[in-house]
Write a protein that holds these residues in place. Structure first.
Motif, PDB file in Angstrom:
ATOM      1  N   GLY A 159       2.773   1.392  -1.266  1.00 35.46           N
ATOM      2  CA  GLY A 159       2.359   1.889   0.043  1.00 35.46           C
ATOM      3  C   GLY A 159       3.370   2.872   0.610  1.00 35.46           C
ATOM      4  O   GLY A 159       4.354   3.214  -0.035  1.00 35.46           O
ATOM      5  N   CYS A 160       3.104   3.321   1.851  1.00 38.65           N
ATOM      6  CA  CYS A 160       3.988   4.287   2.502  1.00 38.65           C
ATOM      7  C   CYS A 160       4.898   3.523   3.468  1.00 38.65           C
ATOM      8  O   CYS A 160       4.728   2.324   3.661  1.00 38.65           O
ATOM      9  CB  CYS A 160       3.140   5.323   3.235  1.00 38.65           C
ATOM     10  SG  CYS A 160       2.218   4.657   4.632  1.00 38.65           S
ATOM     11  N   CYS A 193      -3.188   3.213   2.628  1.00 38.63           N
ATOM     12  CA  CYS A 193      -3.684   3.225   4.009  1.00 38.63           C
ATOM     13  C   CYS A 193      -4.135   4.605   4.471  1.00 38.63           C
ATOM     14  O   CYS A 193      -4.546   4.758   5.607  1.00 38.63           O
ATOM     15  CB  CYS A 193      -2.625   2.675   4.958  1.00 38.63           C
ATOM     16  SG  CYS A 193      -1.298   3.834   5.330  1.00 38.63           S
ATOM     17  N   CYS A 236      -1.079   8.462   1.783  1.00 37.50           N
ATOM     18  CA  CYS A 236      -0.834   7.158   1.165  1.00 37.50           C
ATOM     19  C   CYS A 236      -2.125   6.638   0.536  1.00 37.50           C
ATOM     20  O   CYS A 236      -3.139   6.560   1.221  1.00 37.50           O
ATOM     21  CB  CYS A 236      -0.327   6.203   2.235  1.00 37.50           C
ATOM     22  SG  CYS A 236      -0.236   4.493   1.690  1.00 37.50           S
ATOM     23  N   CYS A 273       2.969   1.218   5.817  1.00 40.97           N
ATOM     24  CA  CYS A 273       2.153   0.057   5.396  1.00 40.97           C
ATOM     25  C   CYS A 273       2.809  -0.811   4.327  1.00 40.97           C
ATOM     26  O   CYS A 273       2.288  -1.876   4.013  1.00 40.97           O
ATOM     27  CB  CYS A 273       0.780   0.519   4.912  1.00 40.97           C
ATOM     28  SG  CYS A 273       0.781   1.329   3.306  1.00 40.97           S
TER      29      CYS A 273
HETATM   30 ZN   LIG Z   1       0.335   3.549   3.757  1.00 44.05          ZN
END
Ligand SMILES: [Zn+2]
Ligand SMILES: [Zn+2]
Length: 246
Positions: A71-72, A58, A55, A75
């Motif tokens: 984000g993933c 993060c 990611c 996050c």
């Molecule tokens: Zn992430």
């Protein structure tokens, strides 16, 4: 060139007697002066290999087809105060073993050389953060006293040197020691870390693009709290660099 780190200094003397050895396995060190890297080529390859998708926000390892917009899954929707994280690798294998070594009595040269390796192996990603100043995540003074040094500061020193940026360890101060003997959940960690930092008296974050440096990112709450303070003090942008993402 003048030796910059404890490691360089120790090597300068030791090279007269022994050929340089890897800090992790005792094989011959991969390469030569002026600035050494501390590791043999096999260890260096193991430390820098990071084939998994990650990611950009993060630095968590993600599956190959994960949607990373915003984000993933770990996050997305979490306001961290930073918008990008660069890692050397996952907290696993050789990198994990090396980081555990940094916590031992002779750990400082290992932390320095891991920082140097991060600076070189991830140079493009680090430069893309367009930082103007480097700030390590501070250790509480009591902890620094028992350990003798701050690993994050050793790593940050190498990043600042490689990126030719000012290093400002006093711009962020830790007022609360980290929880030591528990394995708190992500929520508990986020609560514990609240108010753990304050901005240093001579800090000047207004308009700065700050690179926050730590050794390991686990739940991201430490970096998020540091970023929150730094943004509140007027920084325009915060990026994070870590040796490893758990
Ligand atoms: Zn992430
Ligand atoms: Zn080695």
């Amino acid at each position: 060139m003048w030796p910059r780190t404890l490691y360089d200094l120790a090597r300068g003397a030791a090279d007269l007697i022994f050929p340089p050895a890897c800090l992790l396995c005792d094989a011959a060190e991969a390469e030569a002066a002026p600035f050494r890297h501390g590791f043999c080529s096999a260890c260096r390859d193991a430390l820098t290999a990071d084939p998994a998708a990650r990611c950009p926000k993060c630095a968590a390892t993600v599956g190959p087809h994960t949607d990373l917009k915003g984000g993933c899954p770990a996050c997305r929707g979490r306001g961290f105060g930073f918008d990008a994280t660069v890692r050397l690798g996952p907290y696993d294998g050789s990198l994990r073993a090396a980081i555990l070594k940094t916590k031992g009595s002779a750990g400082e040269p290992v932390a320095e050389m891991l920082g140097r390796t991060l600076a070189e192996a991830r140079a493009t990603e680090l430069r893309a953060l367009a930082a103007t100043v480097v700030v390590p995540v501070p250790l509480h003074w009591r902890r620094r006293l028992t350990r003798g040094y701050n690993q994050a500061a050793a790593v940050a020193d190498e990043l600042a040197a490689a990126l030719k940026l000012p290093l400002r360890p006093a711009w962020l101060v830790r007022t609360k020691p980290a929880e030591q003997h528990t394995q708190p959940s992500a929520t508990a960690r986020a609560v514990n870390i609240r108010g753990a930092f304050r901005v240093g008296r001579r800090a000047s974050f207004a308009g700065a693009s700050v690179l926050v440096v730590d050794d390991v990112m686990t739940t991201a709450s430490t970096a998020a709290e540091a970023a929150r303070m730094i943004r509140a003090a007027g920084a325009s942008r915060v990026g994070v660099a870590v040796l490893a993402r758990a």
